[in-house]
Design a protein around this motif. Structure first.
Motif, PDB file in Angstrom:
ATOM      1  N   SER A  54      -3.946   7.932 -10.097  1.00  0.00           N
ATOM      2  CA  SER A  54      -4.735   6.616 -10.056  1.00  0.00           C
ATOM      3  C   SER A  54      -3.171   5.670  -9.838  1.00  0.00           C
ATOM      4  CB  SER A  54      -5.356   6.407 -11.126  1.00  0.00           C
ATOM      5  OG  SER A  54      -4.372   6.251 -12.390  1.00  0.00           O
ATOM      6  N   ASN A  55      -3.552   4.435  -9.550  1.00  0.00           N
ATOM      7  CA  ASN A  55      -2.308   3.589  -9.520  1.00  0.00           C
ATOM      8  C   ASN A  55      -1.939   3.413 -10.876  1.00  0.00           C
ATOM      9  OD1 ASN A  55      -2.732   3.435  -6.638  1.00  0.00           O
ATOM     10  ND2 ASN A  55      -3.685   1.416  -6.747  1.00  0.00           N
ATOM     11  N   PRO A 109      -2.666  -3.357  -1.365  1.00  0.00           N
ATOM     12  CA  PRO A 109      -3.197  -2.024  -1.545  1.00  0.00           C
ATOM     13  C   PRO A 109      -4.655  -1.844  -1.116  1.00  0.00           C
ATOM     14  CG  PRO A 109      -1.942  -3.011  -3.345  1.00  0.00           C
ATOM     15  CD  PRO A 109      -2.150  -4.088  -2.142  1.00  0.00           C
ATOM     16  N   THR A 110      -5.121  -1.057  -0.687  1.00  0.00           N
ATOM     17  CA  THR A 110      -6.281  -0.667   0.214  1.00  0.00           C
ATOM     18  C   THR A 110      -7.044   0.430  -0.890  1.00  0.00           C
ATOM     19  OG1 THR A 110      -5.693   0.900   1.638  1.00  0.00           O
ATOM     20  CG2 THR A 110      -5.772  -1.250   2.498  1.00  0.00           C
ATOM     21  N   LYS A 111      -6.433   1.043  -1.656  1.00  0.00           N
ATOM     22  CA  LYS A 111      -7.209   2.046  -2.341  1.00  0.00           C
ATOM     23  C   LYS A 111      -6.435   2.315  -3.901  1.00  0.00           C
ATOM     24  CE  LYS A 111      -4.061   5.401  -0.185  1.00  0.00           C
ATOM     25  NZ  LYS A 111      -3.126   4.629   0.262  1.00  0.00           N
ATOM     26  N   ALA A 112      -7.423   3.004  -4.874  1.00  0.00           N
ATOM     27  CA  ALA A 112      -6.789   3.111  -6.126  1.00  0.00           C
ATOM     28  C   ALA A 112      -6.160   4.221  -6.333  1.00  0.00           C
ATOM     29  CB  ALA A 112      -8.276   2.966  -6.945  1.00  0.00           C
ATOM     30  N   SER A 113      -5.618   5.043  -5.520  1.00  0.00           N
ATOM     31  CA  SER A 113      -5.071   6.446  -5.647  1.00  0.00           C
ATOM     32  C   SER A 113      -3.778   6.387  -4.966  1.00  0.00           C
ATOM     33  CB  SER A 113      -6.054   7.513  -5.615  1.00  0.00           C
ATOM     34  OG  SER A 113      -6.339   7.768  -4.403  1.00  0.00           O
ATOM     35  N   VAL A 125       1.500   4.965   0.248  1.00  0.00           N
ATOM     36  CA  VAL A 125       0.507   5.898   0.988  1.00  0.00           C
ATOM     37  C   VAL A 125       0.892   7.340   0.482  1.00  0.00           C
ATOM     38  CG1 VAL A 125       0.064   7.051   3.193  1.00  0.00           C
ATOM     39  CG2 VAL A 125       0.563   4.800   3.173  1.00  0.00           C
ATOM     40  N   GLU A 126       1.975   7.735   0.246  1.00  0.00           N
ATOM     41  CA  GLU A 126       2.171   9.177  -0.235  1.00  0.00           C
ATOM     42  C   GLU A 126       3.621   9.061  -0.807  1.00  0.00           C
ATOM     43  OE1 GLU A 126       3.103  13.238   2.016  1.00  0.00           O
ATOM     44  OE2 GLU A 126       1.127  12.086   2.479  1.00  0.00           O
ATOM     45  N   ALA A 159      -3.883  13.850  -5.929  1.00  0.00           N
ATOM     46  CA  ALA A 159      -3.999  12.304  -5.873  1.00  0.00           C
ATOM     47  C   ALA A 159      -4.091  11.751  -7.407  1.00  0.00           C
ATOM     48  CB  ALA A 159      -5.402  11.889  -5.256  1.00  0.00           C
ATOM     49  N   ASP A 171       0.927  -1.174  -0.060  1.00  0.00           N
ATOM     50  CA  ASP A 171       0.041  -0.196   0.169  1.00  0.00           C
ATOM     51  C   ASP A 171       0.832   1.268  -0.024  1.00  0.00           C
ATOM     52  OD1 ASP A 171      -2.121   1.656  -0.028  1.00  0.00           O
ATOM     53  OD2 ASP A 171      -2.971   1.054   2.137  1.00  0.00           O
TER      54      ASP A 171
END
Length: 381
Positions: free
Chosen positions: A228-229, A208-212, A181-182, A226, A179
């Motif tokens: 996208s992956n 991974p917990t999010k798409a961005s 994060v930043e 932000a 994941d």
């Protein structure tokens, strides 16, 4: 050559250490067990210790002088003299809450059996035995293996890893495995002994917990972007996305209105031909010569030219106004099909936003470059 150059040591300035630790404690407020694999003089660990109560600290460094200093000043730490890119059997895998890192800038390292297996096991990245790989890849995978599930890594990495063309596959495997994060951009002036552009990568050892992914920059305060992956696979540097706001005006993609090509010949080959040509060293000249050259391999009057590579000249551009002439593989030729769009693009190039956009597209550390794909995907109004 001094020891710092040989070992690639660029110690973390206090201003960066403090910012990193602030972010780390926001993302993981109560760490207990902490690790740094190239601890240097201990700037990151000391910054964390000043703000958090830790139960166990492990510091590793390849420099025996650093190890002695760290152990003397911090007798309660577990300080180990070792090369962090080798197998580390004394460390328990999957046990650390937080890992901090500013790996030495060593460039490419030969892939041995340990590195090959590490990459495959941790993120499914296949690096051929005997090939060369980035030292930062090794540090990241070592850290991920040593972190506990949900543990946090904060690591300083060069621009090559974040936006480099040849790092795309590693980024893709990383994005799919953990994941992210930043990614925080650090100004080039932060490290006094180098102009290399760097970033801080924050990731958690979990699916991974999010798409961005959030991008930030220390020169833009609290502003964040932000992406996208999918976008991050190509590049995930703040600078390349900050210039995409067009205030709702119609945008033109360069590839849709112009043909972009690079020269066929190297500079060495052109010199051997004993003819006039355009290269980064002759970039400013409009040659007025008798010539029967024409067609796809040559510059023609009205073509836009741009330096493709070179730390000091990359992105330099102008309109060529001379006779037909050969150009080197260090030069991009941009040939428009519509005169009006060409003038719009030239106006864009000479604007502050255009200059900033071109600058943001450059990749690499020691030698900056622009890929053809990045150039073709420029949007202008």
């Amino acid at each position: 050559m001094n020891k710092k150059n040989i070992l690639g040591q660029f110690y973390t300035p206090d201003c960066i250490s403090e910012k990193m630790i602030s972010k780390v404690l926001c993302l993981f407020p109560h760490p207990q067990k902490v690790l740094e694999l190239a601890a240097g003089e201990g700037h990151l660990l000391n910054a964390l210790c000043s703000r958090a109560k830790l139960s166990h600290i492990t510091a590793i460094d390849v420099d025996s002088e650093n190890v002695d200093k760290l152990q003397c000043l911090n007798p309660e730490w577990d300080v180990i003299h070792a090369d962090a890119m080798t197998d580390l059997p004394s460390l328990s895998k999957g046990t650390y809450d937080i890992a901090l890192g500013n790996p030495p800038f060593l460039g490419n390292v030969v892939v041995d059996s340990h590195i090959h297996e590490l990459f495959k096991k941790v993120i499914g990245y296949d690096a051929r035995m005997g090939s060369k790989t980035r030292a930062e890849y090794i540090f990241i995978c070592q850290y991920i293996e040593l972190l506990s599930e949900g543990g946090l890594l904060a690591i300083i990495v060069p621009d090559t890893l974040i936006s480099g063309f040849y790092s795309a596959m590693f980024r893709e495997r990383l994005i799919e495995s953990v994941d992210i994060v930043e990614v925080g951009e650090i100004t080039s002036s932060a490290f006094t002994s180098t102009e290399a552009k760097t970033h801080v990568l924050y990731l958690k050892k979990q699916s991974p917990t999010k798409a961005s992914i959030v991008l930030t920059s220390d020169r833009h305060g609290t502003k964040s972007i932000a992406i996208s992956n999918a976008e991050a696979r190509s590049r995930m540097d703040f600078a390349s996305y900050i210039n995409k706001d067009t205030d709702g005006l119609k945008q033109h993609r360069l590839s849709e209105c112009a043909d972009v090509s690079r020269g066929k010949y190297t500079h060495k080959e052109l010199k051997s031909l004993e003819c006039k040509y355009i290269h980064s060293t002759t970039f400013n000249y409009d040659h007025d010569i008798e010539s029967n050259l024409s067609g796809e391999r040559h510059l023609l009057k009205g073509d836009i030219i741009m330096c493709r590579v070179g730390s000091r000249v990359v992105g330099k551009n102008r309109e060529y106004r001379g006779s037909p002439i050969l150009y080197s593989d260090c030069i991009y030729r941009i040939r428009f099909r519509d005169a009006v769009l060409k003038e719009k693009f030239l106006k864009f190039l000479f604007s502050d936003k255009g200059s900033s956009t071109i600058s943001s597209l450059t990749r690499g550390v020691c030698s900056r470059y622009i890929t053809k794909s990045d150039l073709e995907n420029i949007l202008f109004v």
